[in-house]
Each structure stands twice: as structure tokens, then as C-alpha cells.
Design a protein around this motif. Structure first.
Motif, PDB file in Angstrom:
ATOM      1  N   TYR A   9     -10.764   2.507   7.880  1.00  0.00           N
ATOM      2  CA  TYR A   9      -9.502   2.019   8.444  1.00  0.00           C
ATOM      3  C   TYR A   9      -8.811   1.059   7.476  1.00  0.00           C
ATOM      4  N   LEU A  10      -9.593   0.207   6.854  1.00  0.00           N
ATOM      5  CA  LEU A  10      -9.036  -0.736   5.896  1.00  0.00           C
ATOM      6  C   LEU A  10      -8.403  -0.004   4.709  1.00  0.00           C
ATOM      7  N   ILE A  11      -9.069   1.003   4.186  1.00  0.00           N
ATOM      8  CA  ILE A  11      -8.527   1.799   3.067  1.00  0.00           C
ATOM      9  C   ILE A  11      -7.279   2.555   3.522  1.00  0.00           C
ATOM     10  N   ALA A  12      -7.283   3.102   4.731  1.00  0.00           N
ATOM     11  CA  ALA A  12      -6.113   3.828   5.240  1.00  0.00           C
ATOM     12  C   ALA A  12      -4.916   2.890   5.361  1.00  0.00           C
ATOM     13  N   ILE A  13      -5.150   1.673   5.847  1.00  0.00           N
ATOM     14  CA  ILE A  13      -4.060   0.702   5.984  1.00  0.00           C
ATOM     15  C   ILE A  13      -3.510   0.333   4.612  1.00  0.00           C
ATOM     16  N   LEU A  14      -4.385   0.111   3.647  1.00  0.00           N
ATOM     17  CA  LEU A  14      -3.934  -0.215   2.301  1.00  0.00           C
ATOM     18  C   LEU A  14      -3.131   0.921   1.680  1.00  0.00           C
ATOM     19  N   VAL A  15      -3.548   2.158   1.861  1.00  0.00           N
ATOM     20  CA  VAL A  15      -2.824   3.310   1.311  1.00  0.00           C
ATOM     21  C   VAL A  15      -1.448   3.424   1.960  1.00  0.00           C
ATOM     22  N   VAL A  16      -1.386   3.284   3.277  1.00  0.00           N
ATOM     23  CA  VAL A  16      -0.098   3.367   3.978  1.00  0.00           C
ATOM     24  C   VAL A  16       0.825   2.226   3.537  1.00  0.00           C
ATOM     25  N   ALA A  17       0.267   1.027   3.394  1.00  0.00           N
ATOM     26  CA  ALA A  17       1.080  -0.105   2.943  1.00  0.00           C
ATOM     27  C   ALA A  17       1.601   0.138   1.533  1.00  0.00           C
ATOM     28  N   TRP A  18       0.770   0.660   0.655  1.00  0.00           N
ATOM     29  CA  TRP A  18       1.186   0.948  -0.718  1.00  0.00           C
ATOM     30  C   TRP A  18       2.298   1.993  -0.739  1.00  0.00           C
TER      31      TRP A  18
END
Length: 161
Positions: A9-18
Motif C-alpha cells: 500500500y505504501l509503494i502504491a501510494i508513492l507511485v500514485v503521488a509521483w
């Protein structure tokens, strides 16, 4: 090796934010031309729309009042004026305008605003809405001077003599 659910979830949030940051940067990059990209861009069109809403067919608008006190001079850039001609005649960098081979498109005119410190901004205006080129000026005018505009039979507005 597998990530925990929280890690995924943390990686998914970072990718979406990027992706969001990149989209924002791209959007800002494509919209950075000085034409109509300043705080009071479109003020003349809004002033004319307000007059039309009040059923007025003739109105006098002052660029200094509409766009802000920092603008001390104004000029009208008409169809077919070239980048080089604009730069020479008005001592500005016109490379920021999106001009074709023939210069300013036939359906476009610009209100060029000049500040006391030499800054400038171009407000792009569709000639079907407001035709500023009915009276040739060819030079800067005081931004405190009134621009008399009248409604045309076609429903647009034009600069009056």
C-alpha cells in the motif's frame, strides 16, 4: 521476497503521488506561455461580459482598472503581425506567443500590457468576441486611457473610434 500488505500500500501510494506530481508539472509546463498566463488575464473579456449582462451596448473600459495598477501602458497587437515586428515595434520578447508563419492568426488579437519596470504580458482575445483591431493604434497608449467598445450586429464587441 514478498512485501507485506502495508508495504504494498505504501509503494502504491508513492507511485500514485509521483504520477500526480508529474502530471501537475507537465500541465504547468504546457500552460506557461505569457499570453493569458498572468493573474488578471481575461479581465477585458470579463468587463465586456459584465456590460453585456447589464444590457449595455457601449462601454468604456480602462486597462489600468481592469488588469491592475502595475500596468502603465497598453498596446493592441493585430492579426498577421510577426514575432519580429512585435518585438521591434513594442520592445518586448514575442517569442512566447504561438504564432504561425503568417504571424498572429486572423481570428486573434492581443492586448499587450507593459509595467513601469519593463515587464509585459499578452492577453489573448478572440476577435469574434472582442475586435480591438477596428481602430489602428500601432503604438503604446496610457493604460489609464479608456477603451470605448461597442456591441456589433454579430453579437461581438469592437473598439470604437
Amino acid at each position: 521476497m514478498r512485501l507485506s500488505t502495508t508495504g504494498r500500500y505504501l509503494i502504491a501510494i508513492l507511485v500514485v503521488a509521483w504520477i500526480g506530481v508529474l502530471a501537475l508539472l507537465i500541465g504547468m509546463r504546457t500552460g506557461t506561455g505569457a499570453e493569458t498566463r498572468f493573474a488578471t488575464a481575461g479581465a477585458l473579456e470579463r468587463g465586456v461580459a459584465a456590460a453585456a449582462d447589464n444590457n449595455q451596448s457601449i462601454v468604456g473600459l480602462v486597462p489600468h482598472d481592469l488588469y491592475g495598477e502595475e500596468w502603465v501602458a497598453a498596446a493592441i497587437i493585430c492579426s498577421f503581425e510577426s514575432e519580429q515586428g512585435i518585438s521591434q515595434n513594442y520592445d518586448v520578447d514575442a517569442s512566447e506567443l504561438e504564432l504561425g508563419a503568417a504571424g498572429v492568426p486572423e481570428d486573434t488579437n492581443y492586448l499587450l500590457l507593459r509595467s513601469a519596470d519593463g515587464g509585459h504580458a499578452f492577453d489573448r482575445i478572440d476577435r469574434a468576441d472582442i475586435d480591438l483591431c477596428t481602430v489602428p493604434l500601432g503604438q503604446y497608449i496610457d493604460a489609464r486611457a479608456m477603451l470605448p467598445l461597442g456591441q456589433t450586429e454579430q453579437g461581438g464587441w469592437a473598439l470604437l473610434n
